[in-house]
Design an enzyme around this catalytic site. Structure first.
Site, mmCIF file in Angstrom:
data_model
loop_
_atom_site.group_PDB
_atom_site.id
_atom_site.type_symbol
_atom_site.label_atom_id
_atom_site.label_comp_id
_atom_site.label_asym_id
_atom_site.label_seq_id
_atom_site.Cartn_x
_atom_site.Cartn_y
_atom_site.Cartn_z
ATOM 1 N N LYS B 74 1.038 -1.285 0.143
ATOM 2 C CA LYS B 74 0.125 -0.090 -0.188
ATOM 3 C C LYS B 74 0.818 1.358 -0.089
ATOM 4 O O LYS B 74 1.829 1.093 0.706
ATOM 5 C CB LYS B 74 -0.539 -0.033 1.340
ATOM 6 C CG LYS B 74 -1.993 1.022 1.244
ATOM 7 C CD LYS B 74 -2.806 0.829 2.689
ATOM 8 C CE LYS B 74 -4.013 1.932 2.758
ATOM 9 N NZ LYS B 74 -4.701 1.760 3.988
ATOM 10 N N SER B 149 -9.727 1.816 2.862
ATOM 11 C CA SER B 149 -8.652 2.509 1.950
ATOM 12 C C SER B 149 -7.890 1.581 1.355
ATOM 13 O O SER B 149 -7.109 1.928 0.363
ATOM 14 C CB SER B 149 -8.189 3.551 2.863
ATOM 15 O OG SER B 149 -7.088 2.988 3.596
ATOM 16 N N SER B 173 -9.826 -0.560 7.112
ATOM 17 C CA SER B 173 -8.940 -0.375 5.710
ATOM 18 C C SER B 173 -8.499 -1.408 5.304
ATOM 19 O O SER B 173 -7.995 -1.327 4.096
ATOM 20 C CB SER B 173 -7.801 0.894 5.954
ATOM 21 O OG SER B 173 -8.603 2.135 5.786
#
Lengths: 445, 473, 93
Positions: B74, B149, B173
């Site tokens: 990420k 996210s 997330s």
């Protein structure tokens, strides 16, 4: 009545910064070299834990200031404000770890730990983060001082304590002071950014005079923060915007609250070195000097050490005279003995003088040179031989018939004048006692 | 898709070289990425270089623990020398000078890193739509959002572009995109995985964690990335064994808690999926216990009241001076304010302003309210876990929604987090796993357990994968 | 309404976000909607304890060892504007 209180920021002597392992020697390196992801707030970095030595030194100071050490958990808070020298735009500042102390008749309200910001040069618009994260303690006093003299006296005592504990990172920097001052009939004004005891004295005198003038003119003194301008010697009001900042204090979620272990406190208490007031008592009892001289010596740690060293070598009386004279010269320069490079030169100077290897005028001259010129090394004079002095004495007698006549008419002062001429002519290389002897002989021949 | 264990076995016994495995993954990347937009910065060249080195290790019968399995990271984790954007214009050109601890451990354990994954800007979002680099799409149906996210992580794992992904979870997330893409995602116990190098969202809630196609991948990843890190002062000195306990789930000795309250407002397929999972465990001998979770809906306001001020504080550092987007102006104030205004997207500004408001001295009452609400949640879970070993709930009360459907309705968007935020507030582990399908839309179930029960949760998912069947309609 | 337009402008200033007129118009109702939602927490039966974090970490101190960072130049390289090794900002006279 005047009321004065202080917030004193001391950079602590540690090898690494408060929350990261960057070295603390920010004065000695190129800009932005003592920097890492932590002390420049790179995204994702986290504080690496509290430097143990900061806690030790901080507690040592608190104990020397007779504070109570808190045993409950102490949190680091984030104090938010935007400023270019503050990489995360918040400053990490701990809750007080010590409270209710006292030094030289002034109450200490609290002491806490903070990180120093970097350096933003306002005029150049440049930022250097080498200093960012250097550990600080902030010592907060009660407004117990009622005159500039008391304030100066307190700061001298504090400075001495810090020097005895050997906790100041850069003794030549010393500490930074924010002073709050009020006079009867006016509100409290805070003066920030004062960098020396001398500066505090100047700023306080300026500010008290300003308050008195304002009141005399029927004006109000409102609560405000002012900035000390060292160069112009004035305090300047900070604009409203900067003083009205809401710091939005918040406990730092990245740093678990810390405890000060009572065992550590006891260990440090046991290791406490001799403090200025203890040394003062010892000098009085051990060397028989008077209180006031003893205070003078111990309040400058280097001077106190020098006195002891000299007392053993040249005798108490000589050492006292030498050190008092030296203190006068240092006062004139607003310096501590530790500001003088290669201080061992002072010991050799005292040795030379008290063993008669240099004359008094030369000693006076040398002392100033040692203080002002780091490269100057005092050496024994090459004193003139009796024959050489006699030759010069004859020259002087020949050149000053009036003085000679006066002397022969019983004017004692004329002799002093003639000796002075010899000393000047020989640039101090003639021992004045010998010069008088020889001169008398020549005049009476 | 082949099971991760089989892939790993083929590499280990020399049937497939790490380089060959990587090329298979790159082929999938080339095919799916244009549609999915799961990556912000692919690092194919570095990955190939890495795989080649691991080839030779594998030939010497080394290469643990990942043997060249392919990872996506990420884009809020720092890798020295590789751009880290946090999906924000603010960091469009930021190159970190250091590497995050979990990433360092992945490198050391021969994970090949294929690139930096798309996400919601600064991890603020539940749909993957707030990225400055464009939205990611759901790997199962591109008209739908992938969740957020860790949107790129969910999509890339589901599409088979990567074997494993490193995500971060502040309020869901990891679990939310795992649920929406039909993969497994673990939000570990707070402090179990170092946050060093993970860009802050809310410091007291943030935790890195893995996403994988199955429980085995989660266990493999966790054994490597968890563990004490002196650079992160909240990291725990706890060492657990995930692979070691993976197949040791003993249904007879486990109690699962459940409350109908957890299905309040859930869509019908979600309700049916959860009931299905519950029945599965019960049929295998797990004792299902009704637990009282009176304060579960307190978590929602508590989360936002805690997160906003921490986020505002964390975001102070972006000022256009040290790194990141800079708008030049005459005054210091304008440089900072304009750089921030231009560099941040709408949701970021929304959260910064909310957080600034809540943390102002005169609003101290709001923040204290948050801390009390948090304490309430922690106590509620503590009590519940005296009776049960884990609690089952939906991960998200709703099915995945279409792109653009909620982006302008922050309150509705926030509601998607209602069942994921409690675990963050309590600092407990929670895992989301694929449990059902509504057409081509995946439905995730969530298991929460007490602190450090992470391996048990992973083994429970493994048990479901092996013995159970996903619900579908 | 919890936040007024003036409040919002002030908060934006404190937060150093230069909001445009359009942004203010869009954000203002959203803030109030969110805050009213969050204000419901006041009516909930909360325990009388404030909890900041769930970490188990002990407050161990770090040994005072100076280890310089390996690549300070990489930090300097990120300064958006620089003069030599300094980060550059407008002067403040």
């Amino acid at each position: 009545m005047v009321r004065i209180g202080f917030e004193i920021h001391v950079q602590l002597k540690t090898k690494s910064k408060l929350f990261c392992t960057c070295p603390t020697n920010f004065l000695d390196v190129e800009p932005n070299t003592n920097v890492c992801p932590v002390c420049t707030a790179q995204p994702g970095s986290k504080p690496n834990g509290i430097n143990e030595e900061v806690i030790r030194k901080a507690v040592l100071v608190a104990l020397a200031l007779n504070c109570k050490i808190r045993t409950e958990p102490i949190r680091f808070m984030r104090k938010h404000y935007f400023y270019p020298d503050l990489p995360s735009n918040y400053q990490r500042t701990s809750e007080p770890f010590a409270v209710d102390g006292e030094l030289a008749g002034v109450r200490i309200r609290e002491i806490h730990i903070e990180e120093d910001p970097g350096r933003y040069e306002l005029r150049d618009g440049t930022v250097d983060y080498n200093r960012s994260g250097v550990p600080l303690i902030e010592i907060v006093t009660e407004p117990d001082m009622t005159s500039v003299e008391e304030a100066r006296d307190f700061l001298k005592h504090l400075r001495a304590v810090l020097d005895y504990l050997d906790v100041i990172l850069y003794p030549q920097i010393g500490f930074r002071v924010d002073a709050n001052v009020s006079i009867e009939g006016g509100e409290r004004v805070e003066v920030k950014n004062i960098n020396s005891i001398h500066g505090v004295v100047r700023a306080l005198k300026y500010e008290i005079a300003r308050h008195k003038r304002m009141l005399a003119m029927g004006k109000k003194i409102t609560r405000e923060t002012r900035h000390w301008d060292e160069v112009r010697g004035v305090t300047v009001s900070l604009r409203e915007k900067e003083t009205a900042e809401d710091y939005r204090y918040m406990p730092d979620p990245d740093i678990p609250p810390y405890h000060i272990d009572p065992a550590l406190v006891e260990q440090l208490r046991a290791q406490m070195p001799e403090l200025p007031h203890q040394k003062k008592d010892r000098l009085v009892s051990e060397y028989g000097i008077d209180e006031s001289a003893a205070w003078t010596f111990v309040l400058d740690k280097g001077l106190g050490d020098l006195f002891e060293s000299l007392a053993d070598r040249v005798g108490v009386k000589n050492a006292t005279a030498f050190c008092l004279n030296l203190r006068g010269e240092l006062n004139y320069r607003n310096k501590y003995l530790s500001d003088i490079q290669k201080p061992e030169r002072l010991e050799s100077l005292a040795d030379l003088y008290f063993s008669g290897k240099i004359t008094k005028p030369v000693y006076v001259d040398y002392l100033r040179k040692v203080l002002d010129d780091p490269t100057f090394v005092p050496k024994a004079q090459e004193l003139l031989s009796e024959d050489e002095i006699r030759a010069i004495a004859r020259e002087i007698i020949a050149a000053n018939p009036d003085a000679v006549a006066d002397y022969r008419n019983g004017e004692k002062k004329a002799l002093n004048f003639l000796v002075g001429q010899i000393v000047a002519k020989t640039k101090g290389k003639a021992d004045p006692k010998k010069a008088i002897q020889i001169l008398r002989g020549e005049l009476n021949r | 898709m082949p099971m991760l264990e089989e892939t790993l076995e083929k590499i280990r016994n020399g049937e497939v070289l790490p380089s060959e495995h990587l090329e298979e993954k790159i082929a999938i990347f080339e095919e799916r990425e244009p549609e999915l937009n799961a990556f912000i910065t692919p690092t194919l060249d570095q990955a190939r270089e890495q795989a080649k080195n691991i080839d030779s290790l594998v030939r010497q019968e080394k290469g643990e623990a990942f043997y060249g399995l392919v990872w996506g990271i990420k884009d809020n984790f720092a890798i020295k020398g590789v751009r880290m954007t946090c999906a924000s214009k603010m960091l469009e050109n930021y190159v970190p000078p250091y590497t995050a601890t979990p990433v360092e451990r992945i490198f050391e354990n021969n994970g090949v890193i294929l690139g930096k994954l798309n996400m919601d800007e600064f991890a603020c979002g539940s749909s993957g739509e707030t990225s400055y680099f464009g939205p990611t799409r759901n790997a199962r149906n591109p008209e739908y959002v992938p969740g957020g996210s860790s949107s790129g992580a969910g999509a890339a794992v589901a599409a088979g572009i990567v074997d494993l992904a490193l995500g971060s979870d502040t309020g869901g997330s990891i679990r939310n995109p795992a649920s929406f893409n039909g993969v497994v995602g673990l939000k570990p116990t707070y402090g179990l995985v170092s946050r060093y190098g993970l860009a802050d969202l809310a410091m007291s809630l943030d935790v890195p964690g893995p996403l994988a196609s199955d429980a085995y991948g989660i266990a493999l990843a966790m054994d490597v990335i968890h563990g004490y890190d002196p650079r992160d002062r909240v990291s725990a000195k706890v060492q657990l064994s995930f692979l070691g306990s993976l197949d040791k789930f003993d249904p007879g000795s486990v109690r699962i808690g459940f409350s109908d309250k957890l299905l309040d407002g859930a869509e019908a397929p979600v309700v049916k999926t959860i009931q299905h999972v519950l029945k599965f465990y019960e049929s295998k001998g797990v004792e299902v216990v009704e637990v009282d979770l009176p304060d579960i809906w307190t978590a929602f306001p508590a989360y936002y009241l805690v997160m906003y001020p921490e986020f505002a504080s964390a975001m102070q550092k972006f000022d256009g001076i040290k790194y990141g987007h800079r708008t030049d102006a005459q005054t210091l104030y304008d440089v900072v304010a304009k750089s921030r205004d231009e560099g941040f997207g709408k949701e970021i500004k929304r959260r910064i302003i909310m957080g600034t408001f809540i943390s102002m001295a005169k609003n101290a009452e709001w923040y204290r309210l948050a801390l009390r609400a948090r304490a309430t949640i922690v106590r509620m879970f503590k009590k519940a876990f005296e009776q049960v070993d884990m609690i089952l709930s939906p991960t998200v009360p709703t099915l995945p929604f279409k792109l653009g459907e909620r982006i302008n309705d922050p309150v509705k968007m926030y509601m998607a987090d209602a069942l994921t935020v409690p675990a963050n507030l309590a600092g407990i582990p929670a895992i989301s796993f694929p449990a059902g399908w509504y057409g081509d839309l995946p439905i995730g179930a969530q298991l929460m357990g007490p602190r450090y029960s992470d391996p048990l949760l992973v083994s429970a998912v493994r048990f479901f994968e092996k013995e159970g069947k996903q619900w579908s309609e | 309404m919890v936040i007024s337009r003036e409040d919002l402008e002030h908060i934006a200033k404190v937060a150093r976000i230069a909001l445009t007129e359009d942004e203010i118009n869009e954000l203002l109702p959203q803030f109030n909607e969110i805050l009213e939602l969050l204000a419901r927490a006041r009516e909930l039966p909360l325990v009388d304890e404030e909890l900041l974090s769930t970490t188990d970490a002990e407050d161990e101190f770090r040994e005072d060892a100076a280890i310089p960072f390996s690549d300070p130049d990489a930090i300097v390289a990120q300064f958006p504007k620089k003069r030599g090794r300094y980060a550059e900002v407008p002067p403040n006279l």
